[in-house]
Scaffold this active site. Structure first.
Site, PDB file in Angstrom:
ATOM      1  N   ASP A  24       0.879  -1.159  -0.092  1.00 40.21           N
ATOM      2  CA  ASP A  24      -0.010   0.131  -0.344  1.00 40.21           C
ATOM      3  C   ASP A  24       0.916   1.313   0.048  1.00 40.21           C
ATOM      4  O   ASP A  24       2.171   1.108   0.136  1.00 40.21           O
ATOM      5  CB  ASP A  24      -0.836   0.189   1.334  1.00 40.21           C
ATOM      6  CG  ASP A  24      -2.037   0.791   1.159  1.00 40.21           C
ATOM      7  OD1 ASP A  24      -2.435   1.460  -0.106  1.00 40.21           O
ATOM      8  OD2 ASP A  24      -2.836   1.146   1.891  1.00 40.21           O
TER       9      ASP A  24
ATOM     10  N   TYR B 267       6.549  -9.993   6.268  1.00 44.21           N
ATOM     11  CA  TYR B 267       6.363  -8.373   6.647  1.00 44.21           C
ATOM     12  C   TYR B 267       6.870  -8.295   7.991  1.00 44.21           C
ATOM     13  O   TYR B 267       6.889  -9.190   8.919  1.00 44.21           O
ATOM     14  CB  TYR B 267       5.007  -8.165   6.597  1.00 44.21           C
ATOM     15  CG  TYR B 267       4.599  -7.929   5.277  1.00 44.21           C
ATOM     16  CD1 TYR B 267       4.506  -6.772   4.538  1.00 44.21           C
ATOM     17  CD2 TYR B 267       3.675  -8.958   4.712  1.00 44.21           C
ATOM     18  CE1 TYR B 267       4.091  -6.544   3.442  1.00 44.21           C
ATOM     19  CE2 TYR B 267       3.307  -8.915   3.450  1.00 44.21           C
ATOM     20  CZ  TYR B 267       3.294  -7.733   2.730  1.00 44.21           C
ATOM     21  OH  TYR B 267       2.860  -7.498   1.607  1.00 44.21           O
TER      22      TYR B 267
END
Length: 297
Positions: free
Chosen positions: A60, A124
């Site tokens: 994002d 992540y």
């Protein structure tokens, strides 16, 4: 034709000034995605074919990557042989030198290779700083929780709720493509670890730093940021373990408090993992590619 090749590239970027990893709509000109810039660099290498990048992980806006990946097909003009991997990396980085984007390595891969669907796992890391004096250069690289403490023991207990196979509908963004994505995901790792803090010499003290690591084959849109926000809320005493389980069991994105989502700047995609066998060219493909004077790895 022998000079058409499929490549897998790994690349990193500071996501602060980009709209995200993916290409932006044609009419959006004020900010670009990382894909736009890499495709521009590829076009500067004068391919015979229109080159489209297929990204493995669509991070994002504001999210960073130490290692994202993508595949593309490239055919050189005048029957020139495919670029060697090293030359391709060097050429792309030359054209990306004004951006906060860098290609770290490239692989020739089979023609049916897909960077998104062949990925075995994605990792992540979310960085949280607990001081009021975070260095300026780090402000867009972490979530700075000022004047707060975290109950890391409670957070670790809560993290165990996410490990394993679950329906994560409550942890996907409400505006995500819910009709097309399976909400059942398997998280192999959810880990909370201390890291060496930032050294603030002027104030003669360290700023505590924590890293939250998440590993799975795939994630829902904003799932990691929502899980991070929930774990921080537990660590701050604003969310109980019982309530967290209720949110999970609700299987409804509306059950998740929208204000609890962690901001994007602390999130890093650190690894996309593939099988070594998927990265190997067939003997027929290798044999049909003439030498360019530089050996491929």
């Amino acid at each position: 034709m022998y000079n058409r090749a499929r490549y897998l590239i790994f690349f990193q970027y500071i996501g602060t000034k980009y709209s995200g990893a993916a290409k932006v709509p044609p009419l959006q000109t004020w900010v670009k995605g990382v894909q736009d810039h890499i495709e521009d660099a590829l076009q500067r290498l004068r391919p015979l074919n229109p080159v489209s990048l297929y990204i493995s992980s669509r991070t994002d806006s504001g999210v960073h990557a130490l290692s994202n990946s993508a595949h593309f097909d490239f055919q050189r003009k005048n029957d020139k042989p495919p670029f060697t991997e090293d030359i391709l990396v060097e050429a792309l980085n030359f054209h990306l030198r004004t951006e906060q984007i860098s290609v770290t390595r490239a692989h020739r891969v089979p023609d049916d290779f897909n960077a998104r669907f062949r990925a075995l796992s994605r990792t992540y890391v979310y960085r949280i700083a607990l001081g009021s004096q975070v260095p300026l250069v780090e402000r867009d690289m972490c979530w700075n929780l000022r004047h707060t403490e975290l109950d890391v023991g409670a957070m670790s207990e809560a993290a165990a709720v996410f490990v394993g196979t679950h329906d994560f509908s409550s942890f996907r963004a409400m505006n995500s493509d819910a009709a097309f994505k399976n909400p059942v995901k398997t998280l192999d790792v959810v880990r909370i670890e201390p890291r060496r803090g930032f050294i603030c010499e002027h104030f003669h003290r360290d700023v505590p730093l924590w890293e939250l690591t998440f590993q799975s084959k795939s994630f829902l849109y904003k799932q990691v940021r929502r899980m991070t926000g929930a774990l921080v809320a537990v660590g701050q005493g604003r969310l109980t373990l019982t309530k967290l389980k209720e949110i999970m069991e609700a299987r409804d994105s509306l059950a998740y408090p929208s204000t609890m989502t962690a901001p994007p700047q602390g999130l890093f995609l650190t690894r996309v993992n593939y099988s070594e066998s998927d990265l190997l060219l067939s003997p027929q493909t290798s044999a049909s590619t003439p030498s360019t004077g530089v050996s491929d790895e």
